[in-house]
Scaffold this active site. Structure first.
Site, PDB file in Angstrom:
ATOM      1  N   GLY A 294      71.548  76.313  65.040  1.00  0.00           N
ATOM      2  CA  GLY A 294      70.659  75.379  64.372  1.00  0.00           C
ATOM      3  C   GLY A 294      69.672  74.739  65.328  1.00  0.00           C
ATOM      4  N   CYS A 301      65.861  65.623  62.135  1.00  0.00           N
ATOM      5  CA  CYS A 301      65.325  66.335  63.297  1.00  0.00           C
ATOM      6  C   CYS A 301      63.852  66.673  63.094  1.00  0.00           C
ATOM      7  CB  CYS A 301      66.128  67.613  63.539  1.00  0.00           C
ATOM      8  SG  CYS A 301      65.727  68.415  65.099  1.00  0.00           S
ATOM      9  N   ASP A 334      75.120  74.538  62.053  1.00  0.00           N
ATOM     10  CA  ASP A 334      74.914  73.108  62.279  1.00  0.00           C
ATOM     11  C   ASP A 334      73.550  72.663  61.767  1.00  0.00           C
ATOM     12  OD1 ASP A 334      74.806  70.513  63.210  1.00  0.00           O
ATOM     13  OD2 ASP A 334      74.555  71.069  65.313  1.00  0.00           O
ATOM     14  N   ARG A 382      70.662  58.323  62.314  1.00  0.00           N
ATOM     15  CA  ARG A 382      69.555  58.707  63.190  1.00  0.00           C
ATOM     16  C   ARG A 382      69.867  60.002  63.928  1.00  0.00           C
ATOM     17  NH1 ARG A 382      69.959  54.001  67.889  1.00  0.00           N
ATOM     18  NH2 ARG A 382      71.805  54.800  68.990  1.00  0.00           N
ATOM     19  N   ARG A 397      70.210  65.401  76.135  1.00  0.00           N
ATOM     20  CA  ARG A 397      70.404  66.490  75.177  1.00  0.00           C
ATOM     21  C   ARG A 397      69.111  67.282  74.989  1.00  0.00           C
ATOM     22  NH1 ARG A 397      70.502  68.004  69.686  1.00  0.00           N
ATOM     23  NH2 ARG A 397      72.490  68.960  69.092  1.00  0.00           N
ATOM     24  N   GLU A 466      64.116  75.922  38.822  1.00  0.00           N
ATOM     25  CA  GLU A 466      65.031  76.284  37.741  1.00  0.00           C
ATOM     26  C   GLU A 466      66.481  76.007  38.121  1.00  0.00           C
ATOM     27  OE1 GLU A 466      65.000  80.140  34.979  1.00  0.00           O
ATOM     28  OE2 GLU A 466      65.884  80.535  36.954  1.00  0.00           O
TER      29      GLU A 466
END
Length: 485
Positions: A294, A301, A334, A382, A397, A466
């Site tokens: 992901g 994100c 993820d 968040r 990160r 739909e």
């Protein structure tokens, strides 16, 4: 045609959850009979294919306990000190420990006032009374009521039943019921106190029959680390984390891979690496037990908008799963999951389990702050790439750990709120129920069969419209189809 135009010519088409549906198949499978257990690493099998995200508004120890009790797995976020994260892991491990080893005790010569202080401080209802390492009594809150100033030895229960450390759960429960006691001190051959069994712990164990536990009967827990924080990984491994999850926005970073390989050699826990969205990344991550897929699908994100990078999630899962299968690696999807049907689609596309953030952030057990807006309860949520999370420590990160001293961050996430959704148990009940329904339609008795039998149809925007309720004003909101997302 030039080389740049050829890039567009060879571009693949990417699909996400709203672009596809699963085709119903002939089936004898009833939803109530399906098995939703799944393997996510060589040593970790979950009873439901769901992990809670390593985010500071989603998973701390309370969420991890709730997830494990329901059969899933909580991944405690790393936006805290090593010491705090280690303590969080230990709290999960102690949550349903059959024999409590770190027993709070008191001397018979102490006052009952001090006994009450200890009980309130540690949120317990009673204390073993110990003298010269031997149990001489038990004192509880009901013994102390309105008896201020007296000594423990005057009010304690003196005829104490003790048991050896090799006692079985059922035998301990039988003794406690027959003798109408709530606590059972555990002693060694010399009669020294080495642990305590409580009725509340035994009841909890019997209540959560779907819980996932290790060989010692303790709840399973995972913990997130930076690829460069080997010390944190080692400390969490020592604390008892069952899985170390390397948590980075782009795991196919060669410097990170070098660091992760070194880390892998120094921990005994199973090892999950993420995130990726390119099957080529799997070739460089074969030292892991599982990969997490992901890049930018999450509701909070902004990576795809800010950086222009990502792969629509269904396509990313399928491509990575094909490659991971060649190496015997497990796959965790993820991000991007909005409904239970998306879980069914993710697994049919090749995932062994899914990781949830948004759908769990609004639960009671999530650590996000509660707020009231127009009379309705919400909880803070968040992204770990949001400015607030990065300021707190999550910048590494996104490979921006050194920015604070010299420049402003470049966020890849936002901050906001999500509607309060009740307890984790209530939310997971609906999600797993939807998964089982989908498996019934496809004719899959288990997760493996869902991956094998699931066939997709690509739909248009009209097909998506739909698929949702239409031509009606909804007056009663369904628990698994919220009107406010």
């Amino acid at each position: 045609m030039g080389k740049f135009a050829k890039k567009l010519e060879r571009a693949i088409r990417g699909y996400t959850f709203d672009d596809v549906l699963l085709i119903p198949q002939a089936t004898e499978v009833e939803p109530k009979d399906v098995d939703v257990s799944t393997q996510i690493t060589p040593n970790v099998k979950l009873n439901i294919p769901i992990l809670s995200a390593a985010m500071d508004t989603v998973t701390e120890w309370e969420m991890a306990v709730a997830m494990a009790r329901e059969g899933g797995l909580g991944v405690i976020h790393r936006n805290m000190s090593i010491e705090e994260q280690v303590e969080q892991v230990k709290r999960v491990k102690k949550a349903e420990r059959f024999i409590v080893e770190d027993v709070i005790t008191i001397s018979p010569e102490e006052t009952v006032d001090f006994a009450l202080f200890l009980m309130e401080k540690h949120d317990i209802d009673g204390l073993p009374v110990v003298e010269n390492e031997k149990v001489v009594g038990i004192i509880s809150k009901k013994d102390i009521a309105a008896r201020e100033g007296k000594l423990v030895k005057e009010l304690m229960t003196k005829d104490v039943i003790t048991v050896p450390e090799n006692i079985e759960v059922e035998e301990a429960l039988k003794i406690m019921i027959e003798n109408r006691i709530d606590r059972l001190p555990v002693v060694d051959k010399e009669g020294r106190l080495i642990g305590l069994i409580t009725m509340s712990d035994l009841v909890a164990r019997k209540k959560y029959k779907n819980a996932v536990r290790d060989e010692n009967g303790e709840l399973l827990v995972a913990a997130a680390v930076s690829p460069f924080d080997i010390r944190r990984a080692i400390e969490l491994d020592r604390a008892g984390a069952d899985v170390i999850v390397v948590d980075t926005a782009h795991a196919h970073n060669l410097k990170a891979i070098k660091a992760m390989k070194e880390m892998r050699q120094k921990v005994d826990a199973d090892f999950i690496v993420g995130n990726i969205a390119n099957p080529k990344a799997v070739d460089d991550l074969t030292f892991a037990d599982a990969v997490k897929v992901g890049i930018g699908p999450g509701s909070i994100c902004t990576t795809r908008i800010v950086a222009g990078v990502g792969v629509p999630q269904i396509t990313a899962i399928a491509m990575v799963a094909d490659r991971a299968q060649e190496y015997g690696l497990y796959v965790i999807a993820d991000g991007g999951i909005k409904y239970s049907g998306d879980i069914v689609k993710a697994i049919a596309a090749g995932a062994d389990a899914v990781m949830l953030g948004n759908l769990l952030a609004g639960t009671k057990e999530a650590p996000g702050k509660e707020v009231i807006i127009n009379g309705r309860k919400y909880k803070q949520y968040r992204g770990m790439g949001s400015l607030g999370a990065m300021m707190k420590g999550g910048a590494e990160r996104y490979y921006q750990g050194g920015y604070m001293k010299t420049r402003k961050f470049v966020p890849e996430g936002v901050e906001g709120v999500v509607p309060y959704r009740g307890t984790v148990s209530e939310v997971l009940y609906q999600l797993v129920g939807g998964l089982k329904a989908g498996m019934g339609y496809v004719g899959a008795r288990n997760i493996k069969e869902l991956k094998e039998k699931g066939e997709f149809v690509i739909i248009t925007s009209a097909g998506l419209r739909e698929s949702h309720p239409h031509d009606i004003i909804i007056t009663n909101e369904a628990p698994n189809y919220p009107l406010e997302k």
